[in-house]
Design a protein around this motif. Sequence first.
Motif, mmCIF file in Angstrom:
data_model
loop_
_atom_site.group_PDB
_atom_site.id
_atom_site.type_symbol
_atom_site.label_atom_id
_atom_site.label_comp_id
_atom_site.label_asym_id
_atom_site.label_seq_id
_atom_site.Cartn_x
_atom_site.Cartn_y
_atom_site.Cartn_z
ATOM 1 N N GLU A 158 0.841 -1.191 0.000
ATOM 2 C CA GLU A 158 0.000 0.000 0.000
ATOM 3 C C GLU A 158 0.878 1.242 0.000
ATOM 4 O OE1 GLU A 158 -2.761 1.970 3.288
ATOM 5 O OE2 GLU A 158 -3.642 0.114 2.481
ATOM 6 N N TYR A 159 0.543 2.168 -0.895
ATOM 7 C CA TYR A 159 1.310 3.408 -1.043
ATOM 8 C C TYR A 159 0.406 4.597 -0.730
ATOM 9 C CZ TYR A 159 4.306 0.300 -3.798
ATOM 10 O OH TYR A 159 5.101 -0.744 -4.225
ATOM 11 N N SER A 160 0.999 5.645 -0.201
ATOM 12 C CA SER A 160 0.310 6.903 0.036
ATOM 13 C C SER A 160 0.941 7.966 -0.851
ATOM 14 C CB SER A 160 0.426 7.310 1.509
ATOM 15 O OG SER A 160 -0.193 8.566 1.734
ATOM 16 N N THR A 161 0.139 8.563 -1.733
ATOM 17 C CA THR A 161 0.646 9.561 -2.664
ATOM 18 C C THR A 161 0.480 10.962 -2.083
ATOM 19 O OG1 THR A 161 -1.493 9.617 -3.781
ATOM 20 C CG2 THR A 161 0.165 8.116 -4.666
ATOM 21 N N ASP A 170 -4.502 6.808 -0.691
ATOM 22 C CA ASP A 170 -3.843 5.517 -0.476
ATOM 23 C C ASP A 170 -4.224 4.561 -1.596
ATOM 24 O OD1 ASP A 170 -2.762 6.470 1.851
ATOM 25 O OD2 ASP A 170 -4.355 5.679 3.129
ATOM 26 N N GLN A 208 6.453 1.860 -6.899
ATOM 27 C CA GLN A 208 6.431 3.087 -6.112
ATOM 28 C C GLN A 208 6.892 4.278 -6.947
ATOM 29 O OE1 GLN A 208 8.605 2.766 -2.465
ATOM 30 N NE2 GLN A 208 8.325 4.913 -1.890
ATOM 31 N N ALA A 243 5.344 9.225 -3.569
ATOM 32 C CA ALA A 243 4.629 8.080 -3.006
ATOM 33 C C ALA A 243 5.458 7.474 -1.878
ATOM 34 C CB ALA A 243 4.342 7.032 -4.080
ATOM 35 N N THR A 244 4.771 7.120 -0.790
ATOM 36 C CA THR A 244 5.425 6.506 0.363
ATOM 37 C C THR A 244 4.786 5.156 0.645
ATOM 38 O OG1 THR A 244 5.793 8.706 1.318
ATOM 39 C CG2 THR A 244 6.047 6.810 2.790
ATOM 40 N N LYS A 245 5.630 4.155 0.892
ATOM 41 C CA LYS A 245 5.105 2.827 1.188
ATOM 42 C C LYS A 245 4.571 2.801 2.612
ATOM 43 C CE LYS A 245 7.914 -0.650 1.664
ATOM 44 N NZ LYS A 245 8.850 -1.755 1.371
ATOM 45 N N GLN A 246 3.271 2.452 2.749
ATOM 46 C CA GLN A 246 2.616 2.436 4.039
ATOM 47 C C GLN A 246 2.484 1.023 4.627
ATOM 48 O OE1 GLN A 246 2.825 5.904 4.462
ATOM 49 N NE2 GLN A 246 0.884 5.679 5.540
ATOM 50 N N ASP A 295 3.166 -3.400 3.769
ATOM 51 C CA ASP A 295 3.755 -4.440 2.918
ATOM 52 C C ASP A 295 3.492 -5.788 3.594
ATOM 53 O OD1 ASP A 295 5.187 -6.061 1.230
ATOM 54 O OD2 ASP A 295 6.981 -4.813 1.205
#
Length: 365
Positions: free
Chosen positions: A102-105, A135, A152, A162-165, A167
Amino acid sequence: MKGFGVTLSIGVIASLISAMLLSRVLTEVAATWMPRVMKSRAGGLSGPGRIRRWLENSGPDLMKRRKLWLGISGLAVVLAVTGIATRGLNFGVEFTGGRIVEYSTTKPVDIDVARSAVSDAGFPRAIVQTSGDQDISVRTSDLTNEDVEKIQKSLAEEGGGATKQRDELIGPSLGDELRQKALIALGVALLVQLAYLTIRFRWTFGAGAVLAMFHDVLIVVGVFAWLGKPIDGVFLAALLTVIGYSVNDSVVVFDRVRELWGANPKKPFAEIANQGVLQTIPRTINTGMGALFILAALAVLGGDSLTDFAIALLIGIVVGTYSSVFTGTPLAVVFERYAKSPPPHAKTKSRPSRPRSSGDSGAVV
């Protein structure tokens, strides 16, 4: 998949209410205000169309060649089973396990843009969903750390960063559980349909309709096996929809057959079944064509994530339309030879020339 089921259930109930109430009221209003137009050929209420009249008066005897139609259906099932046995099923991440990231932009990204970005990164079959305003979750199998960074980077270009939230790995045990539930869902759907049709009509009709549905399911699965397309939750939703569509066509055909048989109980059942099939073919074609137009647009414009769903439904509707006429009804004719229960007796006058409210009017065809 659960959300799809809830949405489809609401749609079916709303469609039922609108067909029984709103459509009738609006038609009566139009007939009152514009009687000449509604009674003309443009209005569609002047009477059956030319194809409908030809089918009723001099149409072919389809049930006379029921062995041919059943042979074609049997050959299609053999080819489907061969594809499943030789090529195997390409189970998706839901059934085999995989990885969810899951990524947060930084800024919101449209879901279609996100799916396109993940596809361009080399993962066209990945399941991409939004889990918040900014997300985005990506789910697929065989995802390495390098692949995670590649996705990403692709999402960062669209979302300004984008940040990985999250995994997480999906274990194979969860996939086995989902696979088992999928088989249970298919089995329950077939058994419930058999029980409904047996109570609503006769066991011969119910057996013919359920075998036709089983024929449709095998062919759709077989085609996906031959093409190597993934068997995932979206495919399962499409398969259950095909089952519902197939029984809908069969119910319309068998309802007309029962009505005609009740008015002519001494007439050979094969002739009654052929007459009922010919009278409902225009309705079947009209309904099928309407669905095919929508699904074709969805297959072309829906993106990679919805293409397989649309393809499964396209195949299922074509096969289901065929099976309701050339598989389910011939099977009912065969089963009636061994049925010990007497035919129904006439209670009301049959009006075979009058279009039914279920939509089998030939005015369009």
